[in-house]
Write a protein that holds these residues in place. Sequence first.
Motif: not given
Length: 229
Positions: A58-77
């Motif tokens: 659990y964390h927060a980032d200082v920038s606006e973020t965009l995540l493009l997923h390429v390979k595998g499966v990840k659970r995002f909350r």
Amino acid sequence: MREGKLWINLREAMNRDAVYKPLFEGLFAQLRRLNPGYRPISAYGGILISSPKAQVFYHADVSETLLLHVKGVKRFRIYPPHAPWLHEPSMEGLLHKEKTEDMPFDPAWDADAATMDLTPGSFVSWPLHAPHRVENVEGLNVSITCEVVTKASLMRNAVLHANGAMRRMGLKPRSTSTQGVQALAKLAFSKAWKAGMKIAGPRKPMPKSEDTFEVDLGADTGYRDRAAA
Ligand SMILES: [Fe+2]
């Protein structure tokens, strides 16, 4: 890599590497074209490669973020960017480089999160400073992360940074508004504080950029802590 719990972030690979840079620039040209009025001030792109069972706490980032997923499966909350999930002093500490992005977490908050499984080709974005956590679900994971600075994120971070500086001077700032004269004064104050710290303040690396481990493919996790070595 496929067995352990490694999480590798090739920071700025997308905006520096000769092969990836044209793709990254093309992506932002397309985002600008499809979203009139979207004018990022700067954008940095990294490539994340992580083991099938790795997770990001659990964390927060200082920038606006965009995540493009390429390979595998990840659970995002993704959790709401305000109390109790996020406290302003945590963001202020992060902007003052006194804290890492990791912050207190209560598993009960998962009920409040937007939860999604990312598969290749999907992407996700979230409100500025919204805390999030990620668990890999399947296979070796590869994603592209874009860290974007916009006028709105610059202003919000300047106000929180200035509030943090005022708190460190014994004051009690109440407003986090990014509008009006007071916000502009805080932007100027934040810049002055940073310039002052550059000259007179202690030199400190971002807490997260300290080397605390060695890659060790013989270990179950794929790494070992430096202190324990
Ligand atoms: Fe993040």
